[in-house]
Write an enzyme that holds these catalytic residues in place. Sequence first.
Site, PDB file in Angstrom:
ATOM      1  N   ARG A 109       0.992  13.856  -0.141  1.00  0.00           N
ATOM      2  CA  ARG A 109      -0.290  13.159   0.000  1.00  0.00           C
ATOM      3  C   ARG A 109      -0.909  13.344   1.385  1.00  0.00           C
ATOM      4  O   ARG A 109      -2.126  13.390   1.521  1.00  0.00           O
ATOM      5  CB  ARG A 109      -0.084  11.651  -0.222  1.00  0.00           C
ATOM      6  CG  ARG A 109       0.529  11.277  -1.558  1.00  0.00           C
ATOM      7  CD  ARG A 109      -0.552  11.017  -2.595  1.00  0.00           C
ATOM      8  NE  ARG A 109       0.013  10.620  -3.859  1.00  0.00           N
ATOM      9  CZ  ARG A 109       0.141   9.358  -4.267  1.00  0.00           C
ATOM     10  NH1 ARG A 109      -0.256   8.372  -3.503  1.00  0.00           N
ATOM     11  NH2 ARG A 109       0.657   9.081  -5.447  1.00  0.00           N
ATOM     12  N   ASP A 145     -10.487  -3.699  -4.914  1.00  0.00           N
ATOM     13  CA  ASP A 145      -9.417  -2.736  -4.644  1.00  0.00           C
ATOM     14  C   ASP A 145      -9.351  -2.542  -3.135  1.00  0.00           C
ATOM     15  O   ASP A 145     -10.331  -2.762  -2.421  1.00  0.00           O
ATOM     16  CB  ASP A 145      -9.698  -1.399  -5.345  1.00  0.00           C
ATOM     17  CG  ASP A 145      -8.437  -0.558  -5.523  1.00  0.00           C
ATOM     18  OD1 ASP A 145      -7.897  -0.521  -6.646  1.00  0.00           O
ATOM     19  OD2 ASP A 145      -7.984   0.044  -4.520  1.00  0.00           O
TER      20      ASP A 145
HETATM   21  C1  LIG Z   1      -2.116   2.165 -10.369  1.00  0.00           C
HETATM   22  S1  LIG Z   1      -3.693   1.521  -9.954  1.00  0.00           S
HETATM   23  C2  LIG Z   1      -3.887   0.280 -11.216  1.00  0.00           C
HETATM   24  C3  LIG Z   1      -5.302   0.207 -11.730  1.00  0.00           C
HETATM   25  C4  LIG Z   1      -5.505  -0.764 -12.891  1.00  0.00           C
HETATM   26  N1  LIG Z   1      -5.212  -2.120 -12.486  1.00  0.00           N
HETATM   27  C5  LIG Z   1      -4.674  -0.377 -14.082  1.00  0.00           C
HETATM   28  O1  LIG Z   1      -3.688  -1.064 -14.373  1.00  0.00           O
HETATM   29  O2  LIG Z   1      -4.977   0.616 -14.743  1.00  0.00           O
HETATM   30  C6  LIG Z   1      -3.268   0.551  -8.497  1.00  0.00           C
HETATM   31  C7  LIG Z   1      -4.464   0.226  -7.625  1.00  0.00           C
HETATM   32  O3  LIG Z   1      -4.049  -0.757  -6.671  1.00  0.00           O
HETATM   33  C8  LIG Z   1      -4.730  -0.499  -5.451  1.00  0.00           C
HETATM   34  N2  LIG Z   1      -3.982  -1.139  -4.346  1.00  0.00           N
HETATM   35  C9  LIG Z   1      -2.863  -0.716  -3.738  1.00  0.00           C
HETATM   36  N3  LIG Z   1      -2.482  -1.568  -2.772  1.00  0.00           N
HETATM   37  C10 LIG Z   1      -3.402  -2.576  -2.770  1.00  0.00           C
HETATM   38  C11 LIG Z   1      -3.566  -3.755  -1.998  1.00  0.00           C
HETATM   39  N4  LIG Z   1      -2.710  -4.085  -1.012  1.00  0.00           N
HETATM   40  N5  LIG Z   1      -4.629  -4.541  -2.259  1.00  0.00           N
HETATM   41  C12 LIG Z   1      -5.513  -4.228  -3.243  1.00  0.00           C
HETATM   42  N6  LIG Z   1      -5.401  -3.117  -4.002  1.00  0.00           N
HETATM   43  C13 LIG Z   1      -4.360  -2.300  -3.780  1.00  0.00           C
HETATM   44  C14 LIG Z   1      -4.791   1.014  -5.367  1.00  0.00           C
HETATM   45  O4  LIG Z   1      -5.827   1.458  -4.508  1.00  0.00           O
HETATM   46  C15 LIG Z   1      -5.006   1.398  -6.835  1.00  0.00           C
HETATM   47  O5  LIG Z   1      -6.360   1.628  -7.128  1.00  0.00           O
END
Ligand SMILES: C[S@@+](CC[C@H](N)C(=O)[O-])C[C@H]1O[C@@H](n2cnc3c(N)ncnc32)[C@H](O)[C@@H]1O
Length: 290
Positions: A32, A140
């Site tokens: 990454r 997000d």
């Molecule tokens: C795997 S995706 C899940 C998306 C959706 N909730 C789903 O289940 O399809 C995880 C998301 O969490 C966000 N994320 C990671 N760490 C975070 C944090 N500390 N606070 C808010 N969002 C976060 C990432 O940017 C990413 O877009």
Amino acid sequence: MTPSDYEFLRKLLKTRSGLDLSPDKQYLVESRLVPLARRAGLPGITELVQKIKSGADALTAETVEAMTTNETFFFRDKLPFDHLREALLPALLPARANRRLLRIWCAASSTGQEPYSIAMCLKEFGAALAGWRIEILATDLSQGVLEKSKAGIFSQFEVQRGLPIQMLVKYFTQTGELWQLNADIRAMVQHRQLNLLQDFSHLGTFDLIFCRNVLIYFDQDTKADIFARLAKVLEADGALALGAAESVVGISDAFKPYPDRRGLYRPNAARTAPVAGAMSPPKTVAAATR
Ligand SMILES: C[S@@+](CC[C@H](N)C(=O)[O-])C[C@H]1O[C@@H](n2cnc3c(N)ncnc32)[C@H](O)[C@@H]1O
């Protein structure tokens, strides 16, 4: 990348985003961050780490974003959306008939497929929600995914993942090889950058919270802390939806499993009381998120 670079990045990511990397994930960091370093005109990760240490804030934020996993798709796991249609909305509509307001928070919304799936489910309720104010807040950590979500434009590949064809035809307009969500569905979702590690009590309280497929990346203490704070912003008769591989069991007693509805949790009344007078968000939240 030297072992001390890796240790520095592990600590940085844990503090900034909650990401809990095990000691054997160097390959992930390299895959990454080497491209990120190159784009920034740096030869490699060691130089990237030096820049971050010297206080390059924008590069630090980009590093944290680059390490997030943004995998998502429409109606992911199907079950939470069945719960929404069959149990949650049928219970909430009579319970909220007086105030005619529903507030739903999608707490790690990635590129928008999840909040827009929720919006389409609500739209399908048609006349039953006529005259209601529906607020779906998509948040997000990553500004990049929020920008894509706001645009509501998806590739052929993205709309083929999970979205029923009838919904594609009904709610999207094709432009060339891309599909744009119609304006009425887009307008149901407000966007805002928010890190779950930070205070979110100012958002007001919600009837439903979808916090799915993000807590899996965090350690137990971080999950417990987030569960405790989520319980405080969820109405007593509301529900929390987690991802298929996530659970509160053994981590927090702020929630208890919803009877007969896998992946759904309700606030544990013995532990939490709704925040008095916090039913509506501060006016600035709705305005700032559009
Ligand atoms: C795997 S995706 C899940 C998306 C959706 N909730 C789903 O289940 O399809 C995880 C998301 O969490 C966000 N994320 C990671 N760490 C975070 C944090 N500390 N606070 C808010 N969002 C976060 C990432 O940017 C990413 O877009």
